[in-house]
Design a protein around this motif. Structure first.
Motif, mmCIF file in Angstrom:
data_model
loop_
_atom_site.group_PDB
_atom_site.id
_atom_site.type_symbol
_atom_site.label_atom_id
_atom_site.label_comp_id
_atom_site.label_asym_id
_atom_site.label_seq_id
_atom_site.Cartn_x
_atom_site.Cartn_y
_atom_site.Cartn_z
ATOM 1 N N TRP A 114 0.849 -1.183 0.000
ATOM 2 C CA TRP A 114 0.000 0.000 0.000
ATOM 3 C C TRP A 114 0.886 1.235 0.000
ATOM 4 C CZ3 TRP A 114 -5.165 0.003 -0.662
ATOM 5 C CH2 TRP A 114 -5.877 -1.178 -0.405
ATOM 6 N N PHE A 115 0.501 2.194 -0.839
ATOM 7 C CA PHE A 115 1.126 3.507 -0.866
ATOM 8 C C PHE A 115 0.026 4.551 -0.684
ATOM 9 C CE2 PHE A 115 5.516 2.818 -2.333
ATOM 10 C CZ PHE A 115 5.458 1.478 -2.683
ATOM 11 N N ALA A 116 0.405 5.717 -0.203
ATOM 12 C CA ALA A 116 -0.546 6.810 -0.019
ATOM 13 C C ALA A 116 -0.009 8.067 -0.674
ATOM 14 C CB ALA A 116 -0.783 7.064 1.472
ATOM 15 N N GLN A 117 -0.903 8.796 -1.334
ATOM 16 C CA GLN A 117 -0.508 10.055 -1.969
ATOM 17 C C GLN A 117 -1.434 11.158 -1.495
ATOM 18 O OE1 GLN A 117 -0.156 9.921 -6.255
ATOM 19 N NE2 GLN A 117 1.132 11.723 -6.261
ATOM 20 N N ALA A 118 -0.892 12.039 -0.670
ATOM 21 C CA ALA A 118 -1.641 13.188 -0.180
ATOM 22 C C ALA A 118 -1.628 14.291 -1.228
ATOM 23 C CB ALA A 118 -1.031 13.687 1.128
ATOM 24 N N PRO A 119 -2.576 15.216 -1.172
ATOM 25 C CA PRO A 119 -2.631 16.296 -2.157
ATOM 26 C C PRO A 119 -1.321 17.060 -2.227
ATOM 27 C CG PRO A 119 -4.626 16.267 -0.844
ATOM 28 C CD PRO A 119 -3.707 15.265 -0.225
ATOM 29 N N GLY A 120 -0.805 17.205 -3.429
ATOM 30 C CA GLY A 120 0.413 17.965 -3.637
ATOM 31 C C GLY A 120 1.695 17.281 -3.211
ATOM 32 N N LYS A 121 1.609 16.005 -2.832
ATOM 33 C CA LYS A 121 2.796 15.292 -2.363
ATOM 34 C C LYS A 121 3.070 14.071 -3.228
ATOM 35 C CE LYS A 121 2.556 16.702 2.480
ATOM 36 N NZ LYS A 121 2.609 16.235 3.889
ATOM 37 N N ALA A 122 4.271 13.547 -3.099
ATOM 38 C CA ALA A 122 4.642 12.336 -3.812
ATOM 39 C C ALA A 122 3.977 11.114 -3.179
ATOM 40 C CB ALA A 122 6.151 12.168 -3.795
ATOM 41 N N ARG A 123 3.907 10.050 -3.948
ATOM 42 C CA ARG A 123 3.357 8.795 -3.437
ATOM 43 C C ARG A 123 4.324 8.225 -2.392
ATOM 44 N NH1 ARG A 123 0.612 5.114 -7.926
ATOM 45 N NH2 ARG A 123 -0.201 7.218 -8.328
ATOM 46 N N GLU A 124 3.796 7.870 -1.230
ATOM 47 C CA GLU A 124 4.638 7.415 -0.130
ATOM 48 C C GLU A 124 4.276 5.997 0.300
ATOM 49 O OE1 GLU A 124 5.507 11.762 2.016
ATOM 50 O OE2 GLU A 124 4.132 10.333 2.943
ATOM 51 N N PHE A 125 5.294 5.265 0.691
ATOM 52 C CA PHE A 125 5.131 3.886 1.129
ATOM 53 C C PHE A 125 4.400 3.825 2.464
ATOM 54 C CE2 PHE A 125 6.028 -0.492 1.653
ATOM 55 C CZ PHE A 125 6.476 -0.701 2.947
ATOM 56 N N VAL A 126 3.481 2.854 2.572
ATOM 57 C CA VAL A 126 2.785 2.611 3.837
ATOM 58 C C VAL A 126 3.185 1.258 4.410
ATOM 59 C CG1 VAL A 126 0.550 2.312 4.963
ATOM 60 C CG2 VAL A 126 0.814 4.044 3.161
ATOM 61 N N ALA A 127 2.976 0.196 3.629
ATOM 62 C CA ALA A 127 3.254 -1.144 4.146
ATOM 63 C C ALA A 127 3.355 -2.124 2.984
ATOM 64 C CB ALA A 127 2.150 -1.583 5.104
ATOM 65 N N ALA A 128 4.030 -3.258 3.233
ATOM 66 C CA ALA A 128 4.169 -4.301 2.224
ATOM 67 C C ALA A 128 4.142 -5.666 2.889
ATOM 68 C CB ALA A 128 5.453 -4.120 1.422
ATOM 69 N N ILE A 129 3.767 -6.671 2.099
ATOM 70 C CA ILE A 129 3.658 -8.026 2.625
ATOM 71 C C ILE A 129 3.770 -9.005 1.465
ATOM 72 C CG2 ILE A 129 1.137 -8.178 2.361
ATOM 73 C CD1 ILE A 129 1.037 -9.517 5.132
ATOM 74 N N THR A 130 4.179 -10.247 1.777
ATOM 75 C CA THR A 130 4.174 -11.310 0.784
ATOM 76 C C THR A 130 3.265 -12.432 1.270
ATOM 77 O OG1 THR A 130 5.965 -12.667 1.676
ATOM 78 C CG2 THR A 130 6.595 -10.750 0.347
ATOM 79 N N ASP A 131 3.069 -13.449 0.470
ATOM 80 C CA ASP A 131 2.237 -14.589 0.864
ATOM 81 C C ASP A 131 3.052 -15.673 1.557
ATOM 82 O OD1 ASP A 131 2.130 -16.914 -1.869
ATOM 83 O OD2 ASP A 131 3.639 -15.391 -1.449
ATOM 84 N N LEU A 132 4.328 -15.385 1.859
ATOM 85 C CA LEU A 132 5.210 -16.407 2.403
ATOM 86 C C LEU A 132 5.173 -16.507 3.923
ATOM 87 C CD1 LEU A 132 8.334 -15.710 0.158
ATOM 88 C CD2 LEU A 132 6.507 -17.390 -0.179
#
Length: 127
Positions: free
Chosen positions: A36-54
């Motif tokens: 998941w990434f989040a992009q606030a108004p006027g800002k770059a896309r920022e990392f939130v969290a990541a996961i795999t199925d392992l």
């Protein structure tokens, strides 16, 4: 080809909780890295969290203070993001992303590592 469809966003008050979902159409999450990434108004896309199925440990951005939980439901090919105690600064478009490999932990925060993206779901936190 993988299609990612997010849902669950909306207008909520500060302190509320939300569950965002990302459905994958076209294949399973096997050996993928989902994020998941989040992009606030006027800002770059920022990392939130990541996961795999392992079953390895999820990766979170250090600034989110344990308010976010990323989960993967392999049986339904669905990725979730639970967000608690929402703040106005959480207002953003939240994007689901997929990388067609199990990424090393130290690169999971990089948007360029993800080949597929959803259209995003808007989360607005306002009184």
């Amino acid at each position: 080809q993988v299609q990612l469809v997010e849902s669950g966003g909306g207008l909520v008050q500060p302190g509320a909780s939300l569950k965002l979902s990302c459905a994958a159409e076209g294949r399973t999450f096997k050996n993928y890295t989902m994020a998941w990434f989040a992009q606030a108004p006027g800002k770059a896309r920022e990392f939130v969290a990541a996961i795999t199925d392992l079953g390895d440990s999820p990766t979170y951005d250090t600034s989110i203070q344990d308010r976010f939980t990323i989960l993967i439901d392999n049986s339904k090919n669905t990725l979730h993001l639970h967000v608690r105690s929402l703040k106005s600064e959480d207002t953003a478009v939240y994007f689901c992303a997929a990388a067609t490999a199990v990424l090393p932990y130290f690169v999971r925060h990089l948007p360029t590592k993800y080949e597929y993206w959803g259209q995003g779901t808007q989360v607005t936190v306002s009184p």
